[in-house]
Write an enzyme that holds these catalytic residues in place. Structure first.
Site, PDB file in Angstrom:
ATOM      1  N   HIS A 185       1.067 -21.228   3.329  1.00 45.80           N
ATOM      2  CA  HIS A 185       0.639 -21.228   1.922  1.00 45.80           C
ATOM      3  C   HIS A 185       1.337 -22.341   1.145  1.00 45.80           C
ATOM      4  CE1 HIS A 185      -0.358 -19.210  -2.008  1.00 45.80           C
ATOM      5  NE2 HIS A 185       0.788 -19.761  -2.364  1.00 45.80           N
ATOM      6  N   GLU A 186       2.652 -22.476   1.293  1.00 43.99           N
ATOM      7  CA  GLU A 186       3.392 -23.492   0.539  1.00 43.99           C
ATOM      8  C   GLU A 186       3.016 -24.902   0.989  1.00 43.99           C
ATOM      9  OE1 GLU A 186       4.788 -22.622  -2.080  1.00 43.99           O
ATOM     10  OE2 GLU A 186       4.912 -20.474  -1.684  1.00 43.99           O
ATOM     11  N   HIS A 189       0.031 -25.950  -0.913  1.00 40.44           N
ATOM     12  CA  HIS A 189       0.342 -26.547  -2.220  1.00 40.44           C
ATOM     13  C   HIS A 189       0.752 -28.012  -2.054  1.00 40.44           C
ATOM     14  CE1 HIS A 189      -0.200 -23.040  -4.596  1.00 40.44           C
ATOM     15  NE2 HIS A 189       0.848 -22.380  -4.148  1.00 40.44           N
ATOM     16  N   HIS A 195      -4.104 -22.120  -6.469  1.00 43.41           N
ATOM     17  CA  HIS A 195      -4.338 -20.722  -6.118  1.00 43.41           C
ATOM     18  C   HIS A 195      -5.818 -20.358  -6.271  1.00 43.41           C
ATOM     19  CE1 HIS A 195       0.136 -19.999  -7.003  1.00 43.41           C
ATOM     20  NE2 HIS A 195      -0.047 -19.865  -5.702  1.00 43.41           N
ATOM     21  N   TYR A 242      -4.025 -14.704  -4.345  1.00 42.52           N
ATOM     22  CA  TYR A 242      -3.070 -13.641  -4.644  1.00 42.52           C
ATOM     23  C   TYR A 242      -3.579 -12.304  -4.101  1.00 42.52           C
ATOM     24  CZ  TYR A 242      -0.001 -16.130  -7.979  1.00 42.52           C
ATOM     25  OH  TYR A 242       0.911 -16.963  -8.565  1.00 42.52           O
TER      26      TYR A 242
END
Length: 283
Positions: A185-186, A189, A195, A242
């Site tokens: 996930h990071e 980014h 998101h 999320y």
């Protein structure tokens, strides 16, 4: 006997039809990867704040957004942005990441130099996350030599990352509780992804319960402008999405499906929707 067989065949046919219809409906928001995940893992995806940071309000993808200011950076959840990046979302490009936010291409691949701090616990999660990205995309990670722009995987509180290529050293911070999925996930980014719950079409598929969101965290649920996304399809199974309890102030869900049901955060793999976005970023 013939009647019983006919009834059995009819039941099987009905089950297949129902399954096919459900599958078609799910495919409209991409296929969700079922992944059990604790609320503690969900709460780990934040930049570590002391509570004394200055709160600044800026326009971000056309929405008034509250950021925590840390040094010269603006923090939104686990995302680290520069004031220039935030401003870029409100000018002519209207949220499209400028070319200099992408990692450079050489031949058929895009290369990201990186380092891993020697004191980072469980380095295997970085290796596994990198292997996953390389197996699914044309992005390749190379050990940094003297490159000016690179990612540094470091130990710290929470899970956080800069968004896109910053042009210098940029950190992906991983607490001991950050999993391989959190690391994927990071990296998303750092490659330039935002998101998924901020997708402009999200309200067609999920409901955000703003009354259940912690004070000062509602901006994490602001929708982005339609011109700022690389695919028109909302993907509830995205690794950038999320889960139902992110930033809950009372243990009640902050995001639910349109039928009111909750869903698990997906932190196992890049979804087909994620890969579609990456192909549009890096093509």
């Amino acid at each position: 006997m013939k009647t019983s067989r006919l009834l059995s065949l009819s039941a099987i046919t009905l089950s297949v039809l129902l399954f096919t219809n459900c599958q078609t409906e799910d495919e409209s928001v991409s296929t969700e990867i079922n992944q059990e995940s604790s609320k503690s893992e969900a709460s780990a995806e934040v930049y570590p704040l002391t509570g004394n940071e200055k709160i600044v309000t800026k326009m971000f993808f056309g929405e008034e957004t509250e950021f925590n200011q840390v040094d010269n950076n603006l923090i939104l959840g686990d995302m680290i942005l520069s004031p220039e990046q935030v401003e870029e979302t409100n000018i002519l490009e209207k949220g499209v990441i400028r070319r200099n936010r992408h990692w450079p291409k050489s031949g058929s691949y895009y290369y990201i130099p990186y380092t891993v701090d020697s004191n980072l616990p469980n380095k295997g999660r970085v290796t596994s996350a990198i292997n996953h990205w390389e197996s699914k995309t044309k992005i390749r990670f190379i050990k940094r030599t003297n490159q000016r722009a690179y990612i540094r995987f470091r130990s710290g509180s929470g899970c956080s990352s800069s968004v896109g290529r910053t042009g210098g050293r940029q950190n992906i911070t991983l607490a001991s509780g950050c999993s391989t999925g959190n690391t994927i996930h990071e990296i998303g980014h750092a490659i330039g992804m935002y998101h998924e719950q901020q997708h402009p079409k999200r309200d067609n598929y999920v409901t955000v319960n703003f009354n259940n969101i912690k004070s000062g965290k509602a901006s994490n649920f602001n929708k982005r402008s339609s011109s700022s996304v690389r695919t028109s399809t909302f993907d509830i199974g995205s690794i950038m999405m999320y889960g139902s309890y992110f930033f809950s102030k009372n243990g009640k869900p902050t995001i639910v499906r349109k039928n009111g049901s909750t869903f698990n955060v997906q932190r196992r793999a890049l979804s087909s929707g994620d890969l579609s976005v990456i192909r549009r970023y890096y093509n």
